[in-house]
Design an enzyme around this catalytic site. Structure first.
Site: not given
Ligand code: ADP
Length: 173
Positions: A16, A89, A127
């Site tokens: 993130h 991803r 996460s």
């Molecule tokens: P959501 O439930 O909205 O997907 P997340 O907290 O899982 O919420 O993710 C928020 C954003 O960050 C999303 O666009 C997700 O694709 C991106 N994201 C999550 N993990 C990664 C990562 N390891 N690398 C790049 N982007 C990520």
């Protein structure tokens, strides 16, 4: 230009933060919007997620944190933001993000989604996977932690690791 970076951030990972840092090179202002979804039961409370995010982005200019419920397009309008920032991803992420971006463009009357490809270093990390590793690793029937948690350092900050340990180390699976 303002972008909203929405997500659950349960908890925030270095993946993130990589998206926030790269987004900060594109936008004057980024509002990280932590989704408050009462129908989900997250591991971390909204306040814990905000505190962990705050610690990680405090040195990035133009980045703030807020929470939202309901329609993201409405939140973006209230923030005077014309852009949503997301990270992808995998192909599965794209399959989810594209219709979402199309819907938000309609709902937000031109609200555009800017999608950044994850750095391959974080490309398989979520996460959810962090929560699973921590739950399994820190769980111990006699309260003693045997898990070598140094592997978590490549995916989360020391503060997040500490919080994960607190959440799980006294619980049995
Ligand atoms: P959501 O439930 O909205 O997907 P997340 O907290 O899982 O919420 O993710 C928020 C954003 O960050 C999303 O666009 C997700 O694709 C991106 N994201 C999550 N993990 C990664 C990562 N390891 N690398 C790049 N982007 C990520």
């Amino acid at each position: 230009m303002t972008a909203i970076f929405p997500g659950s951030f349960d908890p925030v990972t270095l993946g993130h933060i990589d998206i926030v840092k790269r987004g900060a090179l594109l936008f004057d202002r980024i509002v990280i919007a932590v989704l408050h979804n009462p129908s989900k039961s997250p591991l971390f409370t909204i306040q814990e997620r905000i505190n962990l995010l705050q610690a990680e982005v405090s040195d990035i200019t133009g980045v703030s944190i807020d929470t939202y419920m309901g329609l993201l397009a409405e939140f973006a309008k209230a923030q005077n933001a014309r852009y949503i920032l997301r990270g992808v991803r995998t192909e599965a992420d794209c399959a989810y993000e594209i219709p979402m971006a199309q819907a938000n463009r309609k709902l937000g009357k031109g609200l555009e989604t800017i999608i950044l490809a994850a750095d391959p270093i974080f490309g398989y990390m979520s996460s959810g996977l962090i929560r699973e590793i921590a739950a399994a690793g820190y769980a111990s029937s006699n309260g003693e932690v045997k898990f070598d948690d140094s592997a978590l350092d490549q995916w989360v900050s020391p503060a997040v690791k500490h919080m994960l340990r607190n959440k799980f180390s006294n619980k049995e699976l």
